[in-house]
Write a protein that holds these residues in place. Structure first.
Motif, PDB file in Angstrom:
ATOM      1  N   SER A 102      15.689 -16.494  37.071  1.00 30.83           N
ATOM      2  CA  SER A 102      16.225 -15.601  36.059  1.00 30.83           C
ATOM      3  C   SER A 102      15.646 -14.209  36.211  1.00 30.83           C
ATOM      4  O   SER A 102      14.498 -14.037  36.627  1.00 30.83           O
ATOM      5  CB  SER A 102      15.869 -16.140  34.668  1.00 30.83           C
ATOM      6  OG  SER A 102      16.099 -15.162  33.687  1.00 30.83           O
ATOM      7  N   SER A 103      16.426 -13.217  35.851  1.00 29.90           N
ATOM      8  CA  SER A 103      15.927 -11.843  35.870  1.00 29.90           C
ATOM      9  C   SER A 103      14.849 -11.649  34.798  1.00 29.90           C
ATOM     10  O   SER A 103      14.114 -10.672  34.829  1.00 29.90           O
ATOM     11  CB  SER A 103      17.075 -10.857  35.638  1.00 29.90           C
ATOM     12  OG  SER A 103      17.702 -11.124  34.397  1.00 29.90           O
ATOM     13  N   TYR A 104      14.726 -12.591  33.871  1.00 30.83           N
ATOM     14  CA  TYR A 104      13.681 -12.532  32.845  1.00 30.83           C
ATOM     15  C   TYR A 104      12.346 -13.068  33.350  1.00 30.83           C
ATOM     16  O   TYR A 104      11.337 -12.934  32.685  1.00 30.83           O
ATOM     17  CB  TYR A 104      14.096 -13.332  31.607  1.00 30.83           C
ATOM     18  CG  TYR A 104      15.232 -12.715  30.856  1.00 30.83           C
ATOM     19  CD1 TYR A 104      15.017 -11.655  29.981  1.00 30.83           C
ATOM     20  CD2 TYR A 104      16.534 -13.180  31.029  1.00 30.83           C
ATOM     21  CE1 TYR A 104      16.066 -11.072  29.294  1.00 30.83           C
ATOM     22  CE2 TYR A 104      17.590 -12.606  30.346  1.00 30.83           C
ATOM     23  CZ  TYR A 104      17.349 -11.562  29.481  1.00 30.83           C
ATOM     24  OH  TYR A 104      18.388 -10.983  28.799  1.00 30.83           O
ATOM     25  N   SER A 105      12.330 -13.696  34.528  1.00 30.71           N
ATOM     26  CA  SER A 105      11.093 -14.243  35.077  1.00 30.71           C
ATOM     27  C   SER A 105      10.220 -13.123  35.608  1.00 30.71           C
ATOM     28  O   SER A 105      10.695 -12.189  36.238  1.00 30.71           O
ATOM     29  CB  SER A 105      11.397 -15.208  36.229  1.00 30.71           C
ATOM     30  OG  SER A 105      12.147 -16.296  35.773  1.00 30.71           O
ATOM     31  N   ALA A 153       5.588 -19.892  33.933  1.00 26.22           N
ATOM     32  CA  ALA A 153       6.441 -21.077  33.880  1.00 26.22           C
ATOM     33  C   ALA A 153       7.887 -20.668  34.113  1.00 26.22           C
ATOM     34  O   ALA A 153       8.527 -20.119  33.236  1.00 26.22           O
ATOM     35  CB  ALA A 153       6.297 -21.765  32.526  1.00 26.22           C
ATOM     36  N   CYS A 154       8.377 -20.891  35.306  1.00 29.26           N
ATOM     37  CA  CYS A 154       9.737 -20.483  35.671  1.00 29.26           C
ATOM     38  C   CYS A 154      10.509 -21.652  36.259  1.00 29.26           C
ATOM     39  O   CYS A 154       9.931 -22.555  36.843  1.00 29.26           O
ATOM     40  CB  CYS A 154       9.707 -19.372  36.713  1.00 29.26           C
ATOM     41  SG  CYS A 154       8.896 -17.877  36.158  1.00 29.26           S
ATOM     42  N   VAL A 155      11.801 -21.592  36.104  1.00 27.82           N
ATOM     43  CA  VAL A 155      12.677 -22.536  36.777  1.00 27.82           C
ATOM     44  C   VAL A 155      13.600 -21.758  37.701  1.00 27.82           C
ATOM     45  O   VAL A 155      13.809 -20.560  37.526  1.00 27.82           O
ATOM     46  CB  VAL A 155      13.512 -23.380  35.781  1.00 27.82           C
ATOM     47  CG1 VAL A 155      12.616 -24.246  34.934  1.00 27.82           C
ATOM     48  CG2 VAL A 155      14.393 -22.511  34.929  1.00 27.82           C
ATOM     49  N   GLU A 156      14.123 -22.445  38.685  1.00 26.64           N
ATOM     50  CA  GLU A 156      15.121 -21.884  39.581  1.00 26.64           C
ATOM     51  C   GLU A 156      16.395 -22.682  39.409  1.00 26.64           C
ATOM     52  O   GLU A 156      16.361 -23.876  39.116  1.00 26.64           O
ATOM     53  CB  GLU A 156      14.647 -21.958  41.033  1.00 26.64           C
ATOM     54  CG  GLU A 156      13.444 -21.090  41.307  1.00 26.64           C
ATOM     55  CD  GLU A 156      12.949 -21.199  42.735  1.00 26.64           C
ATOM     56  OE1 GLU A 156      12.553 -20.176  43.278  1.00 26.64           O
ATOM     57  OE2 GLU A 156      12.952 -22.315  43.293  1.00 26.64           O
ATOM     58  N   ASP A 180      11.554 -26.717  39.251  1.00 26.38           N
ATOM     59  CA  ASP A 180      10.365 -25.938  38.943  1.00 26.38           C
ATOM     60  C   ASP A 180      10.109 -24.989  40.107  1.00 26.38           C
ATOM     61  O   ASP A 180      10.029 -25.411  41.259  1.00 26.38           O
ATOM     62  CB  ASP A 180       9.183 -26.894  38.763  1.00 26.38           C
ATOM     63  CG  ASP A 180       7.895 -26.218  38.343  1.00 26.38           C
ATOM     64  OD1 ASP A 180       7.708 -25.015  38.632  1.00 26.38           O
ATOM     65  OD2 ASP A 180       7.053 -26.894  37.746  1.00 26.38           O
ATOM     66  N   SER A 181       9.960 -23.709  39.817  1.00 29.38           N
ATOM     67  CA  SER A 181       9.785 -22.728  40.890  1.00 29.38           C
ATOM     68  C   SER A 181       8.459 -22.890  41.614  1.00 29.38           C
ATOM     69  O   SER A 181       8.319 -22.434  42.747  1.00 29.38           O
ATOM     70  CB  SER A 181       9.901 -21.302  40.336  1.00 29.38           C
ATOM     71  OG  SER A 181       8.865 -21.046  39.408  1.00 29.38           O
ATOM     72  N   LYS A 182       7.486 -23.551  40.991  1.00 29.89           N
ATOM     73  CA  LYS A 182       6.195 -23.743  41.638  1.00 29.89           C
ATOM     74  C   LYS A 182       6.140 -25.036  42.443  1.00 29.89           C
ATOM     75  O   LYS A 182       5.209 -25.242  43.213  1.00 29.89           O
ATOM     76  CB  LYS A 182       5.083 -23.736  40.585  1.00 29.89           C
ATOM     77  CG  LYS A 182       4.926 -22.386  39.888  1.00 29.89           C
ATOM     78  CD  LYS A 182       3.878 -22.411  38.790  1.00 29.89           C
ATOM     79  CE  LYS A 182       4.161 -23.341  37.659  1.00 29.89           C
ATOM     80  NZ  LYS A 182       5.404 -23.247  36.934  1.00 29.89           N
TER      81      LYS A 182
END
Length: 66
Positions: free
Chosen positions: A14-17, A23-26, A38-40
């Protein structure tokens, strides 16, 4: 045996990441589904939703101010 080759997914955040490792998702989409991971832990599990279910989820987020 007629096995389909898996589609290569183009993942995006997300552009909000932020770029600070929070804590981010893709998310990635193909013709029939939207996948989330999970982006990590890119090699970890993924959730897959029908395109209709994902559209309803995103619309509900907007209605709830998220």
């Amino acid at each position: 045996m007629n096995a389909e080759q898996p589609t290569r997914l183009d993942w995006f955040k997300s552009s909000y990441s932020s770029g600070e490792g929070g804590a981010c998702v893709e998310v990635a989409a193909d013709r029939t589904a939207v996948s989330v991971r999970d982006s990590k832990k890119r090699g970890g599990p993924q959730l897959a939703f029908t395109r209709g279910a994902w559209a309803g989820f995103v619309a509900n987020l907007g209605r709830n101010g998220l």
